[in-house]
Scaffold this active site. Structure first.
Site, PDB file in Angstrom:
ATOM      1  CB  SER A 125      -0.663   8.457   6.964  1.00  0.00           C
ATOM      2  OG  SER A 125      -1.162   7.287   7.078  1.00  0.00           O
ATOM      3  CG  ASN A 139       2.512   6.431   9.176  1.00  0.00           C
ATOM      4  OD1 ASN A 139       1.965   7.017   9.654  1.00  0.00           O
ATOM      5  ND2 ASN A 139       3.772   5.814   9.724  1.00  0.00           N
ATOM      6  CD  GLU A 140      -1.919   0.684   5.654  1.00  0.00           C
ATOM      7  OE1 GLU A 140      -1.397   1.065   4.549  1.00  0.00           O
ATOM      8  OE2 GLU A 140      -1.909  -0.399   6.097  1.00  0.00           O
ATOM      9  N   PRO A 141      -2.195   4.776   3.112  1.00  0.00           N
ATOM     10  CG  PRO A 141      -2.459   3.895   0.910  1.00  0.00           C
ATOM     11  CD  PRO A 141      -2.242   3.688   2.509  1.00  0.00           C
ATOM     12  CB  SER A 163      -0.973  -0.142   1.284  1.00  0.00           C
ATOM     13  OG  SER A 163      -0.130   0.136   2.390  1.00  0.00           O
TER      14      SER A 163
END
Ligand code: F6R
Length: 635
Positions: free
Chosen positions: A179, A175-177, A169
Site C-alpha cells: 500500500s 493497508n497490506e504490504p 503483515s
C-alpha cells in the site's frame, strides 16, 4: 489541516527519539509491563482530549480500530464513562476498516464489534459513529462511498486521535504490504497472513473475506496524533521492523516514522525484539548478569557463525561485546562458562533426576515422584506444546494431571460438528438432535456464523475436542482420568475478542490448584496477547498461584502459539529422540477437529530449537521441547 507530508518534521522526531533511548528507534516508543497499564495511559489521553473539547464547546474526533488490541482500552473508556462521568456526547468517531460482504450483524463485522465493545456502553450520539461501508455495490459505487468517507472526515475537522493496531503483515488499518504512503480510503485485498490470523474467528481460512475497505495510509497520517498499540510476543518482530527499519511499503506501519506526532505504546512482550530490549549492550552500557552474558554470547555466536567454544577476543570486540572482555575476562573463560550454562539447561529428566548431583540441573529431584500439573488454555495446547515431555514425566513415574482451562470449542470446525450430527442420525438419534439443535443444523450447513455460536452446537464441539484430546493423550501414555476439563465460564459465555473474566473463573482455577496442590507446574501464555484464551489462562493461573502458593518457587512456561523460545531464553531443554518425536507426531495426528492446528509447525519448531543448540556447538539432538523458568514471586 495541512497535508501530512508538509507537517512532517522527521528529523526533529528522530532527535526526540535519540534523547529518549537509543539510536535505533525512529518512532517514539513507550513500553509498559503489561497491556492494561498501557491501555489506561492512552485512555487518559483520550479522556483529556474529550474533556478539554467539552470545555471549549467543541467536538473531539477519534479514529478507531477493531481487533483484540484496543479491547482493554475500550473497557477502560467504558469504566471512565460509568465511574468517572466521562461523557462521549461531543465525540465523533471514524473506524479504520470493515470486511467486505458481511452483514452489520455478522459476529465478525466491525460494525457489530464496535457496538459490543464500545458504542452500546457509552453515551455517544447516534449518527456520530462512522464505519466504512463495504457491502456489495458496484466498483464505482464503492469508490464513491470511499471518497464520501474521506470527505466526511474532513468535514468533521479531521481526526484528533487515531488509534491503530498492527497486523502481523505489518498493516495499519487494512493497508497490506504494497500500500502506498499516499493511499486513501479504498477497497483492498487482504494479505494471506491477515486471513490466516482471522481464520479461527471465521471458523476456517476459507470463510475469511478476501477483501475489505480501509482508510489509506495517507488518510491515517493526517490525524493530529496517532497511537499504535501492540501486545504480545506475536507482534514483536513486526513492531521492530516498523520502528527500526527504514520505512517501506512492505510494512506499512513503518510509514508512521514520518508522522510528527505518532507513538507506539507496547507491552513488554511486543517490545521484546526492539534492539534496546533484545540487544541492550548495543544501546547502552549494562550490568552483565549471567543470563545477559548467555544472551550476548549466543548472539555473537550466531552473528559470526561460530560455535561458542570457537569465539575469540576479536569476535567479542566486533560484536560490540568488548566491555565483557575489558571486565578482566577473556574469551576462553567466557566461552566455557557460557557453553556450560547452555549445557546445564539440557535434561532428559524434566521432573528432576533422582540420586544425581543436582546442583546444575534445571529441576530438583526431590520430592520424587512429583505431582506435575500441566495447564492448557484450550485442551490441545499442552499436547502440541510439550507432548514428549508429558510422556517423559509419566514414564519417569511422576503423577501427571493435564488441566484444560477452557473447552476450546470455538476452535472446532463446523464440519466436524456436522460430521458428528450425521453419525448420530445414522445410529437413530435424529429426534434427539432436532430437539437439541433445532434449525441450527441447517444453518450450520450454509455457514451461518451465528449458528456456530449456539450453546448446543458449542457443547457438541466441546465433546468432539474432548474425545480427540483424550485419544491423543492416550498415545502419550496419559489415561483419561489424568485429564481435567474445567470449561471455564469466560470462554463458554464469550467468543474470540469477547471474553469477560469474572470471579467464577478465578475461583474455579484457585480451587483446582488447592485441590491438586502440585509441586511441578507447566503453563503457556506468558507472552501471549492478553486478550487471547492463552493470555487469559496464564493470568488466571498466575492469580491462582498468588492466592494459593504452591510448594515450589517456580513454574515452567512453554510456548504454544507464540514464537518458540530463543536459546538464551531457555532454562530447561528436554531432548526428544527420533522415536519420541514420532510418538508426539502420532499423538498430534489424532487431533483433527481444530481449526489452524499447528501440528506440523510445532513438530518443526521442536526440530529448529535442537538445530539452534547444535549451531551453538552443543549436542545435536533430533528435536527438543523447551521451557522458561518463572519465579513464583514474579507472577
Ligand atoms: C482493525 C485493523 C487492523 C488491526 C490489526 C491487529 O480495525 O485495522 O489493522 O488493528 O490487524 O489486529 P489484532 O488487534 O486483532 O491483533
Amino acid at each position: 489541516m495541512g497535508h501530512p507530508l508538509q507537517r512532517c518534521w522527521k528529523d526533529c522526531a528522530w532527535q526526540t527519539v535519540g534523547d529518549m533511548h537509543d539510536r535505533y528507534e525512529k518512532i517514539p516508543v513507550q513500553v509498559y509491563p503489561e497491556a492494561g497499564e498501557a491501555a489506561c495511559r492512552v485512555a487518559v489521553e483520550i479522556a483529556s482530549l474529550i474533556r478539554s473539547r467539552q470545555e471549549e464547546g467543541r467536538d473531539a474526533v477519534l479514529g478507531l480500530a477493531t481487533g483484540s488490541t484496543p479491547i482493554p482500552l475500550y473497557r477502560e473508556l467504558i469504566r471512565l464513562h460509568r465511574e468517572e462521568g466521562l461523557s462521549f456526547s461531543n465525540v465523533t468517531t471514524f473506524n479504520l476498516d470493515e470486511y467486505s460482504g458481511l452483514d452489520a450483524n455478522h459476529p465478525e463485522s466491525y460494525t457489530r464489534f464496535m457496538r459490543e465493545q464500545l458504542f452500546d456502553h457509552v453515551d455517544i450520539g447516534e449518527g456520530r459513529t462512522n464505519i466504512p461501508n463495504a457491502s456489495g455495490d458496484s466498483a464505482e459505487e464503492l469508490e464513491n462511498k470511499c471518497a464520501a468517507y474521506e470527505q466526511k472526515i474532513l468535514d468533521a475537522g479531521g481526526i484528533d486521535i487515531q488509534l491503530l493496531g498492527i497486523g502481523r503483515s505489518g498493516h495499519i488499518g487494512f493497508n497490506e504490504p504494497g500500500s502506498p504512503v499516499t493511499s486513501r480510503t479504498r477497497v483492498v485485498t487482504l494479505d494471506r497472513i491477515t486471513r490466516l490470523d482471522a481464520s479461527a474467528d471465521f471458523q476456517g481460512f476459507h470463510n475469511v473475506p478476501r477483501t475489505a475497505v480501509t482508510m489509506g495510509v495517507g488518510t491515517i497520517l493526517e490525524a493530529d496524533k496517532v497511537f499504535l498499540l501492540a501486545w504480545g510476543k506475536g507482534k514483536a518482530d513486526v513492531v521492530r521492523i516498523a520502528v527500526e527499519e527504514p520505512e517501506s511499503e512492505v510494512v506499512t506501519a513503518s510509514f508512521l516514522q514520518r508522522h510528527f506526532n505518532a507513538e507506539f505504546v507496547l507491552d513488554e512482550a511486543a517490545a521484546g525484539d526492539l534492539t534496546r530490549l533484545r540487544y541492550p549492550w548495543l544501546v547502552d552500557s549494562i550490568s552483565w548478569t549471567r543470563r545477559m552474558k548467555r544472551r550476548a554470547i549466543s548472539w555473537a555466536s550466531g552473528k559470526t557463525e561460530k560455535p561458542i567454544l570457537k569465539l575469540v577476543d576479536d569476535d567479542y570486540n566486533e560484536s560490540g561485546l568488548g566491555d565483557l572482555i575489558a571486565e578482566g575476562e577473556n574469551s576462553y573463560s567466557l566461552n566455557i562458562a557460557t557453553f556450560n550454562d547452555f549445557q546445564h539447561t539440557i535434561t532428559g529428566w524434566p521432573g528432576g533426576k533422582p540420586d544425581a548431583n543436582e546442583e546444575t540441573r534445571p529441576e530438583k529431584s526431590t520430592p520424587h515422584p512429583k505431582h506435575a500439573v500441566i495447564f492448557s488454555a484450550e485442551p490441545q495446547d499442552a499436547l502440541v506444546g510439550m507432548g514428549a515431555t508429558i510422556n517423559r514425566l509419566k514414564e519417569q513415574g511422576h503423577h501427571v494431571t493435564l488441566v484444560a482451562l477452557t473447552s476450546g470449542n470455538l476452535r472446532v470446525r463446523d464440519e466436524e460438528a456436522l460430521k458428528l450430527i450425521r453419525c448420530l442420525k445414522t445410529v437413530g438419534q435424529s429426534e434427539q438432535i432436532s430437539h437439541q439443535l433445532g434449525d441450527h443444523v441447517e444453518r450450520l450447513q450454509v455457514g451461518d456464523a451465528e449458528a456456530a455460536l449456539n450453546p448446543e452446537v458449542r457443547k457438541l464441539k466441546s465433546a468432539i475436542l474432548r474425545a480427540e484430546v483424550v485419544d491423543s493423550a492416550s498415545a502419550l501414555g496419559i489415561d483419561e482420568d489424568a485429564l481435567q476439563f474445567l470449561d471455564l465460564p469466560f470462554y463458554e459465555s464469550g467468543r474470540f475478542r469477547q471474553f469477560h473474566v469474572t470471579d467464577a473463573d478465578h475461583e474455579a482455577v484457585a480451587k483446582l490448584l488447592e485441590t491438586l496442590n502440585p509441586n511441578l507446574v507447566f503453563v503457556a501464555g506468558s507472552v501471549a496477547d492478553p486478550m487471547s484464551p492463552q493470555g487469559i489462562a496464564f493470568q488466571l493461573v498466575a492469580a491462582a498461584i498468588r492466592k494459593f502458593p504452591i510448594t515450589t518457587d517456580h513454574i515452567w512456561c512453554y510456548r504454544h502459539r507464540e514464537e518458540a523460545l530463543k536459546p538464551y531464553e531457555i532454562d530447561m531443554s528436554v531432548p526428544i529422540s527420533p522415536v519420541q518425536h514420532e510418538l508426539k507426531g502420532n499423538a498430534l495426528q489424532r487431533l483433527r477437529a481444530v481449526v489452524d492446528l499447528r501440528n506440523e509447525e510445532s513438530l518443526n519448531d521442536d526440530r529448529s530449537v535442537a538445530a539452534a543448540y547444535d549451531e551453538l556447538g552443543l549436542a545435536e539432538y533430533e528435536a527438543m521441547e523447551v521451557f522458561q523458568r518463572v519465579k513464583v514471586e514474579k507472577l
